[in-house]
Motif scaffolding. Structure first.
Motif, PDB file in Angstrom:
ATOM      1  N   LYS A 291      52.293  94.411 -39.285  1.00  0.00           N
ATOM      2  CA  LYS A 291      51.701  93.539 -38.264  1.00  0.00           C
ATOM      3  C   LYS A 291      50.257  93.169 -38.576  1.00  0.00           C
ATOM      4  CE  LYS A 291      54.586  94.533 -34.273  1.00  0.00           C
ATOM      5  NZ  LYS A 291      54.880  93.102 -34.043  1.00  0.00           N
ATOM      6  N   ILE A 292      49.496  94.078 -39.178  1.00  0.00           N
ATOM      7  CA  ILE A 292      48.083  93.799 -39.423  1.00  0.00           C
ATOM      8  C   ILE A 292      47.838  93.184 -40.792  1.00  0.00           C
ATOM      9  CG2 ILE A 292      47.404  95.712 -37.928  1.00  0.00           C
ATOM     10  CD1 ILE A 292      46.639  97.267 -40.435  1.00  0.00           C
ATOM     11  N   GLU A 293      48.897  93.054 -41.589  1.00  0.00           N
ATOM     12  CA  GLU A 293      48.741  92.598 -42.971  1.00  0.00           C
ATOM     13  C   GLU A 293      48.043  91.248 -43.056  1.00  0.00           C
ATOM     14  OE1 GLU A 293      52.401  92.412 -45.151  1.00  0.00           O
ATOM     15  OE2 GLU A 293      51.408  93.018 -46.998  1.00  0.00           O
ATOM     16  N   HIS A 294      48.330  90.359 -42.110  1.00  0.00           N
ATOM     17  CA  HIS A 294      47.749  89.025 -42.142  1.00  0.00           C
ATOM     18  C   HIS A 294      46.765  88.803 -40.992  1.00  0.00           C
ATOM     19  CE1 HIS A 294      50.568  88.078 -45.284  1.00  0.00           C
ATOM     20  NE2 HIS A 294      51.576  88.436 -44.517  1.00  0.00           N
ATOM     21  N   ARG A 295      46.273  89.902 -40.432  1.00  0.00           N
ATOM     22  CA  ARG A 295      45.278  89.809 -39.372  1.00  0.00           C
ATOM     23  C   ARG A 295      43.968  90.416 -39.861  1.00  0.00           C
ATOM     24  NH1 ARG A 295      50.145  90.761 -36.389  1.00  0.00           N
ATOM     25  NH2 ARG A 295      50.302  89.498 -34.508  1.00  0.00           N
ATOM     26  N   HIS A 296      42.871  89.965 -39.290  1.00  0.00           N
ATOM     27  CA  HIS A 296      41.570  90.533 -39.627  1.00  0.00           C
ATOM     28  C   HIS A 296      41.037  91.241 -38.383  1.00  0.00           C
ATOM     29  CE1 HIS A 296      41.539  88.507 -43.445  1.00  0.00           C
ATOM     30  NE2 HIS A 296      41.797  87.356 -42.849  1.00  0.00           N
ATOM     31  N   ILE A 297      41.088  92.551 -38.387  1.00  0.00           N
ATOM     32  CA  ILE A 297      40.669  93.336 -37.229  1.00  0.00           C
ATOM     33  C   ILE A 297      39.248  93.826 -37.470  1.00  0.00           C
ATOM     34  CG2 ILE A 297      41.232  95.294 -35.743  1.00  0.00           C
ATOM     35  CD1 ILE A 297      44.029  95.205 -36.927  1.00  0.00           C
ATOM     36  N   ASP A 298      38.283  93.227 -36.799  1.00  0.00           N
ATOM     37  CA  ASP A 298      36.900  93.596 -37.052  1.00  0.00           C
ATOM     38  C   ASP A 298      36.315  94.407 -35.893  1.00  0.00           C
ATOM     39  OD1 ASP A 298      36.883  91.616 -35.191  1.00  0.00           O
ATOM     40  OD2 ASP A 298      35.456  90.314 -36.229  1.00  0.00           O
ATOM     41  N   ARG A 299      37.168  95.000 -35.072  1.00  0.00           N
ATOM     42  CA  ARG A 299      36.690  95.829 -33.969  1.00  0.00           C
ATOM     43  C   ARG A 299      37.257  97.234 -34.112  1.00  0.00           C
ATOM     44  NH1 ARG A 299      34.802  91.674 -30.831  1.00  0.00           N
ATOM     45  NH2 ARG A 299      36.035  89.780 -30.823  1.00  0.00           N
ATOM     46  N   ASP A 300      36.665  98.157 -33.344  1.00  0.00           N
ATOM     47  CA  ASP A 300      37.068  99.556 -33.449  1.00  0.00           C
ATOM     48  C   ASP A 300      38.138  99.946 -32.433  1.00  0.00           C
ATOM     49  OD1 ASP A 300      35.455 100.214 -35.567  1.00  0.00           O
ATOM     50  OD2 ASP A 300      33.749 100.734 -34.313  1.00  0.00           O
ATOM     51  N   GLU A 301      38.534  99.004 -31.539  1.00  0.00           N
ATOM     52  CA  GLU A 301      39.440  99.375 -30.459  1.00  0.00           C
ATOM     53  C   GLU A 301      40.742  99.978 -30.979  1.00  0.00           C
ATOM     54  OE1 GLU A 301      37.454  96.884 -30.236  1.00  0.00           O
ATOM     55  OE2 GLU A 301      36.556  96.941 -28.240  1.00  0.00           O
ATOM     56  N   ILE A 302      41.362  99.352 -31.975  1.00  0.00           N
ATOM     57  CA  ILE A 302      42.637  99.848 -32.491  1.00  0.00           C
ATOM     58  C   ILE A 302      42.457 101.219 -33.120  1.00  0.00           C
ATOM     59  CG2 ILE A 302      44.484  99.435 -34.154  1.00  0.00           C
ATOM     60  CD1 ILE A 302      44.576  97.634 -31.710  1.00  0.00           C
ATOM     61  N   GLY A 303      41.356 101.406 -33.847  1.00  0.00           N
ATOM     62  CA  GLY A 303      41.094 102.710 -34.453  1.00  0.00           C
ATOM     63  C   GLY A 303      40.974 103.812 -33.430  1.00  0.00           C
ATOM     64  N   VAL A 304      40.329 103.515 -32.306  1.00  0.00           N
ATOM     65  CA  VAL A 304      40.191 104.509 -31.235  1.00  0.00           C
ATOM     66  C   VAL A 304      41.551 104.825 -30.625  1.00  0.00           C
ATOM     67  CG1 VAL A 304      39.230 104.919 -28.938  1.00  0.00           C
ATOM     68  CG2 VAL A 304      37.811 103.878 -30.709  1.00  0.00           C
ATOM     69  N   ILE A 305      42.354 103.786 -30.405  1.00  0.00           N
ATOM     70  CA  ILE A 305      43.647 103.962 -29.761  1.00  0.00           C
ATOM     71  C   ILE A 305      44.579 104.836 -30.598  1.00  0.00           C
ATOM     72  CG2 ILE A 305      45.745 102.754 -29.008  1.00  0.00           C
ATOM     73  CD1 ILE A 305      43.929 100.362 -28.317  1.00  0.00           C
ATOM     74  N   ILE A 306      44.576 104.630 -31.916  1.00  0.00           N
ATOM     75  CA  ILE A 306      45.544 105.327 -32.775  1.00  0.00           C
ATOM     76  C   ILE A 306      44.921 106.501 -33.532  1.00  0.00           C
ATOM     77  CG2 ILE A 306      46.944 103.241 -33.045  1.00  0.00           C
ATOM     78  CD1 ILE A 306      45.775 102.948 -35.868  1.00  0.00           C
ATOM     79  N   PHE A 307      43.803 107.007 -33.042  1.00  0.00           N
ATOM     80  CA  PHE A 307      43.129 108.127 -33.716  1.00  0.00           C
ATOM     81  C   PHE A 307      44.091 109.299 -33.921  1.00  0.00           C
ATOM     82  CE2 PHE A 307      40.924 112.225 -33.332  1.00  0.00           C
ATOM     83  CZ  PHE A 307      40.050 112.147 -34.412  1.00  0.00           C
ATOM     84  N   GLY A 308      44.857 109.654 -32.891  1.00  0.00           N
ATOM     85  CA  GLY A 308      45.779 110.792 -32.991  1.00  0.00           C
ATOM     86  C   GLY A 308      46.857 110.577 -34.029  1.00  0.00           C
ATOM     87  N   GLU A 309      47.417 109.356 -34.070  1.00  0.00           N
ATOM     88  CA  GLU A 309      48.437 109.053 -35.070  1.00  0.00           C
ATOM     89  C   GLU A 309      47.856 109.086 -36.491  1.00  0.00           C
ATOM     90  OE1 GLU A 309      50.305 107.077 -31.401  1.00  0.00           O
ATOM     91  OE2 GLU A 309      48.281 107.369 -32.175  1.00  0.00           O
ATOM     92  N   CYS A 310      46.618 108.596 -36.636  1.00  0.00           N
ATOM     93  CA  CYS A 310      45.978 108.612 -37.956  1.00  0.00           C
ATOM     94  C   CYS A 310      45.772 110.041 -38.447  1.00  0.00           C
ATOM     95  CB  CYS A 310      44.631 107.885 -37.896  1.00  0.00           C
ATOM     96  SG  CYS A 310      44.743 106.087 -37.738  1.00  0.00           S
ATOM     97  N   GLN A 311      45.297 110.916 -37.563  1.00  0.00           N
ATOM     98  CA  GLN A 311      45.089 112.310 -37.942  1.00  0.00           C
ATOM     99  C   GLN A 311      46.418 112.952 -38.352  1.00  0.00           C
ATOM    100  OE1 GLN A 311      42.211 114.197 -38.082  1.00  0.00           O
ATOM    101  NE2 GLN A 311      40.999 112.372 -37.680  1.00  0.00           N
TER     102      GLN A 311
END
Length: 362
Positions: A110-130
């Protein structure tokens, strides 16, 4: 297990380097597109980890073949299994680990062709990333032994402790782009599709509670201690459950099913009541395909959730699509303004062409 020089070792080393690079990208707060970078590198790390494992156990057999038995080629190179196929071929991952990986495969697409320049998604998925990183190390050790563990190479990332206040959060939400909103909807939908047993595991999403050590602390103690869950007393576990019940980030909806949503027949009836001719289900298929508000067919797609959420949502329970009132209104508006007609949308559909939906939203 000490690997000698060869393809298994070089592939494994490449996998580990990708994982370390992912962490480096994630832990640099000023790195552009760090969420995308972390996800991309971790997908590469996992894929190469499986390739190293397959090469070590089954040899050179993790490549796609055509029906004639010959290898599929891309730019002259044999096409190896991608991560989703590796997961299926391995077939032994715990359900929670698999759910975490599938989440990131879909999110990466989904993000392959999007440019996400904010931290909101990173905050939301912090647990999944860890969890994605911790699962990687656990499987790495399982495949090749403790000597390849990453813990000696990683540092705990510094995090700002002050939470944003309510007014800041509201301002941030107003700045969210349409693409960010679509990603947030996907994340929420995916989480809610999981069983409680899987969602609550640390393998799917690591939930951390930060508790400062303020007393009985030896001056030689580490600043951070990780406590084995199995060593925690039952009373402390109950206290932890009370806390996580407050901070848990999963959205639990208690509402009527699909409020304000229309079935295809309802959309058609609504449109027909407002125009001077009639449309049918084939016309409706032409329209949603040409406007790309949902996948055209359930047979040739990988992600049924890939919809324009302003007009259409995928209903996983019933395995079908429901539509917003705005969808019927957009069709009606286009017909009344002479921008849409049966001849136009049938021709578009036949040629597999699409409308620019922004021309119909003004």
């Amino acid at each position: 297990m000490t690997l000698r020089k060869g393809k298994t070792k070089s592939t494994l080393e490449s996998s580990i380097e990708s994982a370390l690079l992912a962490v480096e990208i994630y832990n640099k707060p000023r790195t552009p597109f760090r969420v995308e970078g972390f996800i991309t590198q971790m997908i590469m790390a996992w894929t190469r980890l499986f390739h190293a494992h397959f090469h070590n156990t089954i040899g050179n057999k993790y490549y796609y073949k055509n029906s004639n038995g010959r290898y599929q080629l891309i730019d002259g190179e044999k096409k190896s299994w991608e991560l989703k196929t590796c997961i299926t071929k391995h077939g032994k991952l715990p359900a929670s680990v698999k759910s975490n990986l599938i989440f990131f495969i879909k999110l990466r697409n989904k993000i392959e062709h999007r440019h996400i320049d904010r931290d909101e998604i990173g905050v939301i998925i912090f647990g999944e990333c860890q969890a994605l990183l911790f699962n990687y190390e656990n499987i790495l050790i399982n495949f090749f032994g403790e000597e390849y563990a990453l813990n000696e190479s990683l540092a705990f990332s510094l995090q700002f402790s002050r939470l944003r206040n309510k007014s800041q959060l509201l301002a941030s939400k107003k700045l969210l782009s349409k693409e960010i909103k679509e990603l947030k909807y996907f994340i929420e939908t995916y989480r809610n599709s999981l069983s409680e047993d899987i969602f609550n595991t640390q393998e799917y999403s690591i939930k951390l509670v930060q508790v400062p050590k303020i007393s009985n602390t030896n001056r030689n103690d580490l600043a951070i201690e990780f406590v084995n869950w199995n060593s925690v007393s039952e009373s402390d576990k109950k206290s932890y459950d009370k806390v996580t019940a407050i901070i848990k980030d999963k959205v639990v909806k208690k509402e009527a099913i699909n409020p304000g949503k229309r079935k295809p027949s309802d959309v058609i009836s609504k449109v027909n009541s407002e125009i001077d001719f009639t449309i049918n289900h084939y016309d409706h298929k032409c329209l949603y395909s040409c406007f790309k508000i949902r996948p055209s067919s359930s047979n040739d797609i990988d992600d049924p959730f890939d919809t324009n959420i302003n007009y259409c949502h995928y209903d996983e329970v019933h395995n079908d699509y429901v539509y917003q009132d705005a969808w019927a209104e957009l069709i009606i508006k286009g017909i009344k303004e002479k921008k849409l007609s049966k001849k136009i949308w049938k021709q578009k559909f036949k040629e597999k062409d699409v409308f620019d939906i922004t021309n119909f939203q003004t």
